[in-house]
Design a protein around this motif. Structure first.
Motif, PDB file in Angstrom:
ATOM      1  N   THR A  87     -36.306 -14.873  -1.348  1.00  0.00           N
ATOM      2  CA  THR A  87     -36.963 -14.742  -2.637  1.00  0.00           C
ATOM      3  C   THR A  87     -38.462 -14.795  -2.398  1.00  0.00           C
ATOM      4  OG1 THR A  87     -35.133 -15.864  -3.755  1.00  0.00           O
ATOM      5  CG2 THR A  87     -37.202 -15.673  -4.967  1.00  0.00           C
ATOM      6  N   HIS A  89     -42.157 -15.123  -4.117  1.00  0.00           N
ATOM      7  CA  HIS A  89     -42.736 -15.707  -5.320  1.00  0.00           C
ATOM      8  C   HIS A  89     -44.218 -15.348  -5.359  1.00  0.00           C
ATOM      9  CE1 HIS A  89     -39.230 -18.546  -5.487  1.00  0.00           C
ATOM     10  NE2 HIS A  89     -39.305 -18.390  -4.185  1.00  0.00           N
ATOM     11  N   ARG A  90     -44.642 -14.703  -6.455  1.00  0.00           N
ATOM     12  CA  ARG A  90     -46.065 -14.413  -6.651  1.00  0.00           C
ATOM     13  C   ARG A  90     -46.723 -15.607  -7.326  1.00  0.00           C
ATOM     14  NH1 ARG A  90     -45.804  -8.189  -8.350  1.00  0.00           N
ATOM     15  NH2 ARG A  90     -45.142  -9.038 -10.327  1.00  0.00           N
ATOM     16  N   ASP A  92     -48.262 -15.782 -10.003  1.00  0.00           N
ATOM     17  CA  ASP A  92     -48.065 -15.795 -11.457  1.00  0.00           C
ATOM     18  C   ASP A  92     -46.656 -16.239 -11.861  1.00  0.00           C
ATOM     19  OD1 ASP A  92     -46.430 -13.599 -10.905  1.00  0.00           O
ATOM     20  OD2 ASP A  92     -47.678 -12.158 -11.971  1.00  0.00           O
ATOM     21  N   THR A  94     -43.807 -14.746 -10.930  1.00  0.00           N
ATOM     22  CA  THR A  94     -42.851 -13.651 -10.810  1.00  0.00           C
ATOM     23  C   THR A  94     -42.096 -13.767  -9.481  1.00  0.00           C
ATOM     24  OG1 THR A  94     -44.351 -12.236 -12.056  1.00  0.00           O
ATOM     25  CG2 THR A  94     -42.579 -11.138 -10.852  1.00  0.00           C
ATOM     26  N   GLU A  95     -40.812 -13.508  -9.507  1.00  0.00           N
ATOM     27  CA  GLU A  95     -39.981 -13.597  -8.304  1.00  0.00           C
ATOM     28  C   GLU A  95     -39.303 -12.264  -8.023  1.00  0.00           C
ATOM     29  OE1 GLU A  95     -37.084 -16.668  -8.790  1.00  0.00           O
ATOM     30  OE2 GLU A  95     -38.567 -18.266  -8.688  1.00  0.00           O
ATOM     31  N   LEU A  96     -39.060 -12.020  -6.743  1.00  0.00           N
ATOM     32  CA  LEU A  96     -38.289 -10.864  -6.293  1.00  0.00           C
ATOM     33  C   LEU A  96     -37.233 -11.376  -5.331  1.00  0.00           C
ATOM     34  CD1 LEU A  96     -37.774  -7.783  -5.964  1.00  0.00           C
ATOM     35  CD2 LEU A  96     -39.421  -7.852  -4.067  1.00  0.00           C
ATOM     36  N   PHE A 116     -44.048  -5.325  -4.681  1.00  0.00           N
ATOM     37  CA  PHE A 116     -44.164  -6.692  -5.205  1.00  0.00           C
ATOM     38  C   PHE A 116     -45.480  -7.334  -4.781  1.00  0.00           C
ATOM     39  CE2 PHE A 116     -43.293 -11.272  -5.139  1.00  0.00           C
ATOM     40  CZ  PHE A 116     -42.825 -11.453  -6.425  1.00  0.00           C
ATOM     41  N   PRO A 119     -48.787  -5.328  -6.986  1.00  0.00           N
ATOM     42  CA  PRO A 119     -48.218  -4.832  -8.253  1.00  0.00           C
ATOM     43  C   PRO A 119     -49.045  -3.742  -8.925  1.00  0.00           C
ATOM     44  CG  PRO A 119     -49.109  -7.034  -8.538  1.00  0.00           C
ATOM     45  CD  PRO A 119     -49.162  -6.714  -7.057  1.00  0.00           C
TER      46      PRO A 119
END
Length: 122
Positions: A87, A89-90, A92, A94-96, A116, A119
């Motif tokens: 995973t 994690h940015r 902000d 946001t997760e991918l 990701f 962005p």
């Protein structure tokens, strides 16, 4: 949070190995050396030492991590240790979530990770 985080999911021993291996691999890059670290989970009662479950690095390093991360992922999959679940994690929040089962998945993962990490290019 002002940093990116790459966390791993799975068996704690494999997660620890993957997180430490990725940090070590990224640290071999001159631009990243000394600028990446493992996130450690405190030990369970009765255990010694913490378990690494993630790699963290400063936001401005985001795009610099892409190529060495991809090389590490391909090498990890070539070793035949099975699926890897990660995973990203940015800062902000946001997760991918991504998973890769073999070398055939590396390009698709690369495309998703690249979008990701940057962005504005999505």
């Amino acid at each position: 949070m002002t940093e990116f985080l790459i966390s791993f999911d799975g068996d704690p021993d494999e997660v620890d190995t993957d997180a430490r291996d990725l940090r070590e691999f990224l640290s071999q890059d001159g631009a990243l050396r000394g600028r990446v670290a493992n996130r450690l989970v405190p030990p369970a009662p009765g255990e010694q030492g913490g378990v690494a479950d993630a790699v963290q690095y400063a936001t401005e390093l985001g795009p610099l991590v892409l190529q060495p991360f991809t090389l590490w992922l391909a090498a990890r999959l070539r070793r035949g240790k099975g699926q890897v679940k990660i995973t990203l994690h940015r800062p902000d929040g946001t997760e991918l979530k991504i998973s890769a089962n073999g070398l055939a998945d590396v390009q698709a993962v690369l495309d998703r990770v690249e979008g990701f990490l940057d962005p504005e290019d999505e």
